[in-house]
Design an enzyme around this catalytic site. Structure first.
Site, PDB file in Angstrom:
ATOM      1  N   GLU A 154       0.704  -1.222   0.004  1.00 39.07           N
ATOM      2  CA  GLU A 154       0.126   0.039   0.043  1.00 39.07           C
ATOM      3  C   GLU A 154       0.940   1.326   0.105  1.00 39.07           C
ATOM      4  O   GLU A 154       0.703   2.165  -0.524  1.00 39.07           O
ATOM      5  CB  GLU A 154      -0.862   0.074   1.136  1.00 39.07           C
ATOM      6  CG  GLU A 154      -1.677   1.374   1.358  1.00 39.07           C
ATOM      7  CD  GLU A 154      -2.534   1.689   0.542  1.00 39.07           C
ATOM      8  OE1 GLU A 154      -3.006   2.750   0.426  1.00 39.07           O
ATOM      9  OE2 GLU A 154      -2.944   0.720  -0.651  1.00 39.07           O
ATOM     10  N   HIS A 212     -12.627   3.975  -9.560  1.00 42.75           N
ATOM     11  CA  HIS A 212     -11.077   4.365  -9.413  1.00 42.75           C
ATOM     12  C   HIS A 212      -9.994   3.750 -10.496  1.00 42.75           C
ATOM     13  O   HIS A 212      -9.207   4.628 -10.798  1.00 42.75           O
ATOM     14  CB  HIS A 212     -10.869   3.710  -8.031  1.00 42.75           C
ATOM     15  CG  HIS A 212      -9.545   4.143  -7.428  1.00 42.75           C
ATOM     16  ND1 HIS A 212      -9.080   5.589  -7.439  1.00 42.75           N
ATOM     17  CD2 HIS A 212      -8.228   3.506  -7.265  1.00 42.75           C
ATOM     18  CE1 HIS A 212      -7.823   5.771  -6.659  1.00 42.75           C
ATOM     19  NE2 HIS A 212      -7.449   4.547  -6.873  1.00 42.75           N
ATOM     20  N   HIS A 250     -18.997 -10.110 -16.981  1.00 46.27           N
ATOM     21  CA  HIS A 250     -17.721  -9.431 -17.713  1.00 46.27           C
ATOM     22  C   HIS A 250     -17.291 -10.394 -18.660  1.00 46.27           C
ATOM     23  O   HIS A 250     -16.774  -9.942 -19.706  1.00 46.27           O
ATOM     24  CB  HIS A 250     -16.766  -9.486 -16.417  1.00 46.27           C
ATOM     25  CG  HIS A 250     -15.378  -9.119 -16.689  1.00 46.27           C
ATOM     26  ND1 HIS A 250     -15.019  -8.005 -17.502  1.00 46.27           N
ATOM     27  CD2 HIS A 250     -14.211  -9.920 -17.072  1.00 46.27           C
ATOM     28  CE1 HIS A 250     -13.634  -7.896 -17.839  1.00 46.27           C
ATOM     29  NE2 HIS A 250     -13.267  -9.076 -17.457  1.00 46.27           N
TER      30      HIS A 250
END
Length: 311
Positions: free
Chosen positions: A58, A123, A213
């Site tokens: 992260e 995002h 998808h």
């Protein structure tokens, strides 16, 4: 200065690609809370004392995002100053900066307040637009369009429809793929092309997300194949269109193969990152074709105006 700007453009493009792959890595490894709910600090510290693997992933993603912000800002300023004579420069500079800021704010909000998977999927899409804008800016700086004689290109309405349509649709496919990741539906269907041998049709949310998808991905594969056939038949002399669709088909084929391997390798990290890499490259190529398509419209109008004046 132009030599410096070229190097800056290449480094910025690579940095943004690392940011995209880093985001996929964060999601894949579940490292989104590696720094807790603290931002821009990590676990309330400038340099975290407890470095777990999730924290390192992260924190690395945050650092590359920060460096990308600095590089994109510098590239936008310099390209605006030294390449403002190129029609698309200002638009691409604005898009690069605005969408980079937007994705950074969304990333920070996801850490501090948490977000729904549907919002988190956006995002990645926002990051993709910033990446594609920087890639196009880099192409302008290196004058790729001149090497392919793209400035005098004129396309018919049918080809422009396929370019604009596939690009918009590819963004929808990207969103469905990001939703699969954030809903943790990657392995919801353990078989391919159907959901499973015993249960071919989806029966619950995660399976519907996964199968949705797959259907979207199959459609874009077929659409790009069809557009490539048209380009090969009718645009052999227009190299940018000819090779643009061939490269797009190669990338979407690789994307499909890797997507299938994600299922059969139990969602291995390498396959997941390659999946993000190929779609990022494909979207950038399609966006370049969009830019060429807008130029074609301008070229057609200028040619028509010139012919009228001649008469």
């Amino acid at each position: 200065m132009q030599r410096f700007i070229k190097w800056l453009a290449v480094i910025t493009s690579l940095d943004l690609l690392v940011v995209l792959l880093g985001g996929a890595l964060v999601t894949k490894t579940g490292s989104g809370q590696g720094c807790g709910k603290s931002w821009p600090l990590c676990n309330g510290e400038f340099v975290p004392s407890n470095l777990s693997m999730e924290t390192i992933i992260e924190l690395s993603h945050r650092l590359t995002s920060g460096s990308a912000g600095i590089l994109v800002t510098l590239l936008c300023i310099l390209s605006w100053k030294y390449y403002k004579h190129v029609r698309e420069t200002k638009t691409l500079a604005i898009l690069s900066f605005v969408f980079l800021v937007a994705q950074a704010l969304m990333g920070a909000a996801a850490v501090v307040w948490g977000q729904m998977p549907a919002v988190l999927a956006i995002h990645f899409g926002i990051s993709l637009i910033s990446f594609a804008s920087v890639i196009l800016l880099t192409c302008l700086i290196f004058e790729i369009d001149q090497k392919f004689d793209a400035r005098s290109l004129i396309m018919d309405k049918k080809m422009k429809f396929h370019i604009y349509g596939v690009t918009i649709y590819s963004y929808i496919v990207v969103y469905t793929g990001a939703l699969v990741r954030h809903e943790r539906a990657t392995l919801a269907c353990p078989d391919f092309p159907l959901c499973s041998k015993s249960r071919p049709m989806p029966t619950q949310l995660h399976e519907w997300v996964q199968m949705g998808h797959r259907v979207a991905a199959m459609l874009i594969f077929a659409w790009i194949l069809y557009a490539m056939i048209i380009a090969i038949r009718h645009y052999k002399q227009q190299r940018v269109v000819y090779w643009g669709w061939i490269i797009s088909f190669i990338l979407v084929t690789l994307q499909a193969i890797v997507g299938i391997l994600v299922v059969f390798t139990n969602a291995s990290l390498a396959m997941a990152l390659l999946h993000s890499l190929f779609i990022s490259c494909l979207f950038a190529v399609l966006c370049y074709l969009v830019m060429i398509g807008t130029r074609s419209t301008v070229n057609a109008k200028e040619t028509e105006s010139t012919s009228k004046q001649t008469k």
